[in-house]
Scaffold this active site. Structure first.
Site, mmCIF file in Angstrom:
data_model
loop_
_atom_site.group_PDB
_atom_site.id
_atom_site.type_symbol
_atom_site.label_atom_id
_atom_site.label_comp_id
_atom_site.label_asym_id
_atom_site.label_seq_id
_atom_site.Cartn_x
_atom_site.Cartn_y
_atom_site.Cartn_z
ATOM 1 N N CYS A 1 2.042 -2.030 -3.313
ATOM 2 C CA CYS A 1 1.439 -2.528 -4.644
ATOM 3 C C CYS A 1 1.343 -1.272 -5.578
ATOM 4 O O CYS A 1 0.281 -0.358 -5.339
ATOM 5 C CB CYS A 1 0.322 -3.338 -4.592
ATOM 6 S SG CYS A 1 -0.744 -3.446 -5.755
ATOM 7 N N CYS B 1 -2.132 -1.240 -7.283
ATOM 8 C CA CYS B 1 -3.336 -1.029 -6.083
ATOM 9 C C CYS B 1 -3.353 0.534 -5.911
ATOM 10 O O CYS B 1 -4.324 1.038 -5.774
ATOM 11 C CB CYS B 1 -2.962 -1.539 -4.597
ATOM 12 S SG CYS B 1 -2.742 -3.517 -4.901
#
Ligand code: ZN
Length: 153
Positions: free
Chosen positions: A67, A70
Site C-alpha cells: 500500500c 501506507c
C-alpha cells in the site's frame, strides 16, 4: 497509577504517576517502555496493549507493504509517536501478516488509524495523513471522548 505494556517483551508494567513513563524501563526485560518509535504488533499483542494500557490511549496504524499511501504515512506516524508518547501508545499492525486481526477490526481501507482507550475503540479514520494531522486528530478524539465521559453519556 498508569499501566503500560512493554513493546519489547509484552510484560505489563505499572508506572507511578510521579515517575515519567518516558524514562521508565521494563521490569522484566529492562528495555525502555517508550522509545519514540511505534511498536509492531500482531493480533495477540494488540489485544494485550488494548486490555492492559491504563491511563493512556492506544493508537494503531493498520498498514500493508503493498500500500503506497501506507508507506508514505509511515514516517509521519513515527514522528507522531515522538509527539504523543507517553499519553498515547503508537502501534503498527501489518494487515497482510495478520489478515484475521484486520478482519476482526473491520478494516475496509488502509492506511487506517484506530484509537482505543480503556480497551474500547473511541475513533477511527482512514487515508494518508501528515504528522500534524495524525497528532491533531488523535488529540481531538481524546478530548471529545473525555467530554463524553464527563457528561456521563
Ligand atoms: Zn520488557
Amino acid at each position: 497509577m498508569r499501566q503500560f505494556v512493554c513493546p519489547a517483551c509484552g510484560a505489563v508494567n505499572r508506572a507511578p504517576d510521579a515517575k515519567d513513563p518516558l524514562s521508565a524501563k521494563c521490569g522484566r526485560c529492562g528495555e525502555p517502555l517508550f522509545n519514540g518509535h511505534p511498536a509492531a504488533v500482531d493480533a495477540k499483542s494488540l489485544a494485550v496493549h488494548r486490555a492492559s494500557t491504563k491511563g493512556a490511549a492506544v493508537l494503531v496504524d493498520v498498514w500493508a507493504a503493498w500500500c503506497g499511501p501506507c508507506r508514505a504515512m509511515a514516517p509521519n506516524f513515527a514522528a507522531a509517536a515522538q509527539m504523543l508518547e507517553p499519553d498515547v501508545r503508537l502501534l503498527k499492525l501489518d494487515s497482510e501478516a495478520d489478515p484475521q486481526a484486520s478482519a476482526e477490526l473491520r478494516i475496509s481501507g488502509i492506511p487506517a488509524l484506530l484509537l482505543f482507550r480503556d480497551g474500547q475503540e473511541i475513533a477511527r479514520t482512514a487515508g494518508l495523513m501528515s504528522t500534524q494531522q495524525i497528532v491533531a486528530w488523535t488529540r481531538q478524539a481524546l478530548t471529545q471522548a473525555h467530554a463524553r465521559a464527563s457528561q456521563g453519556s
